[in-house]
Design a protein around this motif. Structure first.
Motif, mmCIF file in Angstrom:
data_model
loop_
_atom_site.group_PDB
_atom_site.id
_atom_site.type_symbol
_atom_site.label_atom_id
_atom_site.label_comp_id
_atom_site.label_asym_id
_atom_site.label_seq_id
_atom_site.Cartn_x
_atom_site.Cartn_y
_atom_site.Cartn_z
ATOM 1 N N MET A 161 0.831 -1.200 0.000
ATOM 2 C CA MET A 161 0.000 0.000 0.000
ATOM 3 C C MET A 161 0.872 1.259 0.000
ATOM 4 O O MET A 161 0.608 2.224 -0.708
ATOM 5 C CB MET A 161 -0.924 0.012 1.221
ATOM 6 C CG MET A 161 -1.825 1.233 1.317
ATOM 7 S SD MET A 161 -3.222 1.183 0.191
ATOM 8 C CE MET A 161 -4.370 0.185 1.161
ATOM 9 N N ASN A 165 -1.975 1.670 -4.455
ATOM 10 C CA ASN A 165 -3.320 1.146 -4.755
ATOM 11 C C ASN A 165 -3.942 1.819 -5.989
ATOM 12 O O ASN A 165 -5.086 2.258 -5.976
ATOM 13 C CB ASN A 165 -4.234 1.327 -3.529
ATOM 14 C CG ASN A 165 -5.512 0.510 -3.633
ATOM 15 O OD1 ASN A 165 -5.521 -0.577 -4.213
ATOM 16 N ND2 ASN A 165 -6.600 1.039 -3.096
ATOM 17 N N THR A 203 -5.665 1.958 -9.510
ATOM 18 C CA THR A 203 -6.577 1.089 -10.263
ATOM 19 C C THR A 203 -5.945 0.593 -11.560
ATOM 20 O O THR A 203 -5.400 1.378 -12.334
ATOM 21 C CB THR A 203 -7.874 1.845 -10.599
ATOM 22 O OG1 THR A 203 -8.462 2.339 -9.397
ATOM 23 C CG2 THR A 203 -8.868 0.929 -11.301
ATOM 24 N N ARG A 219 -2.986 -2.109 -7.792
ATOM 25 C CA ARG A 219 -3.991 -2.563 -6.824
ATOM 26 C C ARG A 219 -3.926 -4.078 -6.677
ATOM 27 O O ARG A 219 -3.981 -4.810 -7.670
ATOM 28 C CB ARG A 219 -5.386 -2.131 -7.260
ATOM 29 C CG ARG A 219 -6.501 -2.606 -6.315
ATOM 30 C CD ARG A 219 -7.830 -1.987 -6.702
ATOM 31 N NE ARG A 219 -7.808 -0.553 -6.459
ATOM 32 C CZ ARG A 219 -8.759 0.279 -6.896
ATOM 33 N NH1 ARG A 219 -9.769 -0.178 -7.615
ATOM 34 N NH2 ARG A 219 -8.675 1.570 -6.613
ATOM 35 N N THR A 240 -5.065 -4.709 -0.822
ATOM 36 C CA THR A 240 -5.314 -3.265 -0.818
ATOM 37 C C THR A 240 -6.730 -2.966 -1.302
ATOM 38 O O THR A 240 -7.355 -1.991 -0.860
ATOM 39 C CB THR A 240 -4.295 -2.525 -1.698
ATOM 40 O OG1 THR A 240 -4.359 -3.011 -3.048
ATOM 41 C CG2 THR A 240 -2.880 -2.714 -1.171
ATOM 42 N N TYR A 241 -7.241 -3.805 -2.201
ATOM 43 C CA TYR A 241 -8.616 -3.650 -2.679
ATOM 44 C C TYR A 241 -9.613 -3.912 -1.555
ATOM 45 O O TYR A 241 -10.605 -3.181 -1.397
ATOM 46 C CB TYR A 241 -8.850 -4.610 -3.849
ATOM 47 C CG TYR A 241 -10.145 -4.401 -4.599
ATOM 48 C CD1 TYR A 241 -10.648 -3.118 -4.827
ATOM 49 C CD2 TYR A 241 -10.848 -5.483 -5.110
ATOM 50 C CE1 TYR A 241 -11.825 -2.926 -5.534
ATOM 51 C CE2 TYR A 241 -12.030 -5.302 -5.825
ATOM 52 C CZ TYR A 241 -12.513 -4.034 -6.022
ATOM 53 O OH TYR A 241 -13.681 -3.846 -6.724
ATOM 54 N N SER A 252 -9.054 -3.494 1.613
ATOM 55 C CA SER A 252 -8.963 -2.343 2.503
ATOM 56 C C SER A 252 -9.770 -1.166 1.962
ATOM 57 O O SER A 252 -10.478 -0.473 2.715
ATOM 58 C CB SER A 252 -7.495 -1.939 2.685
ATOM 59 O OG SER A 252 -7.376 -0.802 3.517
ATOM 60 N N GLN A 253 -9.687 -0.935 0.655
ATOM 61 C CA GLN A 253 -10.438 0.159 0.043
ATOM 62 C C GLN A 253 -11.943 -0.094 0.127
ATOM 63 O O GLN A 253 -12.713 0.824 0.455
ATOM 64 C CB GLN A 253 -10.016 0.320 -1.410
ATOM 65 C CG GLN A 253 -10.745 1.457 -2.125
ATOM 66 C CD GLN A 253 -10.474 1.471 -3.610
ATOM 67 O OE1 GLN A 253 -10.408 0.419 -4.237
ATOM 68 N NE2 GLN A 253 -10.323 2.643 -4.179
ATOM 69 N N GLY A 259 -13.304 0.631 3.499
ATOM 70 C CA GLY A 259 -13.431 2.060 3.733
ATOM 71 C C GLY A 259 -14.635 2.658 3.033
ATOM 72 O O GLY A 259 -15.200 3.660 3.501
ATOM 73 N N MET A 260 -15.037 2.057 1.906
ATOM 74 C CA MET A 260 -16.188 2.538 1.148
ATOM 75 C C MET A 260 -17.499 1.951 1.650
ATOM 76 O O MET A 260 -18.571 2.309 1.158
ATOM 77 C CB MET A 260 -15.996 2.196 -0.340
ATOM 78 C CG MET A 260 -14.805 2.889 -0.982
ATOM 79 S SD MET A 260 -14.411 2.222 -2.625
ATOM 80 C CE MET A 260 -15.935 2.534 -3.519
#
Length: 234
Positions: A175, A180, A182, A186, A190-191, A193-194, A197-198
């Motif tokens: 990361m 990360n 796209t 990525r 890390t995806y 984790s993203q 967060g979303m």
């Protein structure tokens, strides 16, 4: 519980439909982890065998350093690699930060101490007997090293399994150095984790399950070769 159930269903849907975004993330993860494992294995296995088979002045200190680095925090490794390759860093002119190459470097540095340490453990007890056999057969240094690798391969496969597991599941270092991005840097971790967060928990769980399936498949393959060797010896 509903999130886990829905995430599991989503995982099989993504696998079945060959979701483009997930396919890119999985491909990047496997590419980075497998290349890192090959580099770390090519460097770490011979180094571990040589360290285990020779006594020298600073060997105890080196052993402590290796075992310490086996548990090195990934974020620390990522930070150090990032600082080396940042614009003002010693290797900044190479402009490798936020590329796949620097992610491979970071993962290799994480995996390498594990492979060296486990190789030393595997070679410590049996290597002297194997070296005597090699001398009896008139083998040179290179032939002796190849014989050691061949005879120690159950332990070496364990080292490779541990190294791959460390690499494929790592998030902190990649990361930091990869960013990360796209379609470029990525990875699955890390995806995930993203997505967390979303707030897309079902898709995060789905990608996590795909990660587990891939890790299980690779470890099963390596474990098969390990068991095949042990069965022959029995």
């Amino acid at each position: 519980m509903d999130v886990i159930i829905e995430g599991t269903a989503e995982a099989f849907r993504l696998i079945g439909t060959l979701d483009q975004e997930v396919y890119e993330v999985v491909s990047a993860s496997l590419k980075i982890s497998l290349i890192s494992l090959c580099i770390a294995g090519a460097l770490g296995i011979p180094a571990g065998i040589l360290i285990a088979g020779h006594q020298f002045r600073f060997r105890p200190l080196l052993m402590r350093l290796i075992y310490t680095l086996m548990g090195m925090p990934p974020v620390l490794c990522g930070l150090m690699v990032y600082l080396f390759f940042m614009r003002r860093g010693p290797l900044g002119s190479l402009r490798l930060n936020y590329t796949v190459t620097v992610m491979i470097i970071a993962q290799t540095l994480l995996i390498l101490p594990i492979i060296i340490g486990l190789t030393i453990s595997a070679a410590r007890e049996r290597q002297e007997k194997i070296r005597r056999l090699a001398r009896t057969l008139g083998a040179g240094k290179a032939q002796t090293l190849r014989l050691l690798i061949w005879e120690l391969r159950p332990g070496l496969i364990t080292a490779l399994i541990s190294g791959f597991s460390r690499g494929i599941s790592e998030v902190g270092a990649v990361m930091i150095v990869g960013g990360n991005i796209t379609g470029k840097t990525r990875t699955m971790t890390t995806y995930i984790s993203q997505l967390k967060g979303m707030g897309e928990f079902e898709r995060a769980v789905a990608v996590g399950i795909i990660l587990l399936i891939l890790s299980f498949g690779m470890n099963t393959l390596l474990y098969h070769f390990q068991e095949e060797k042990l069965d022959r010896e029995l």
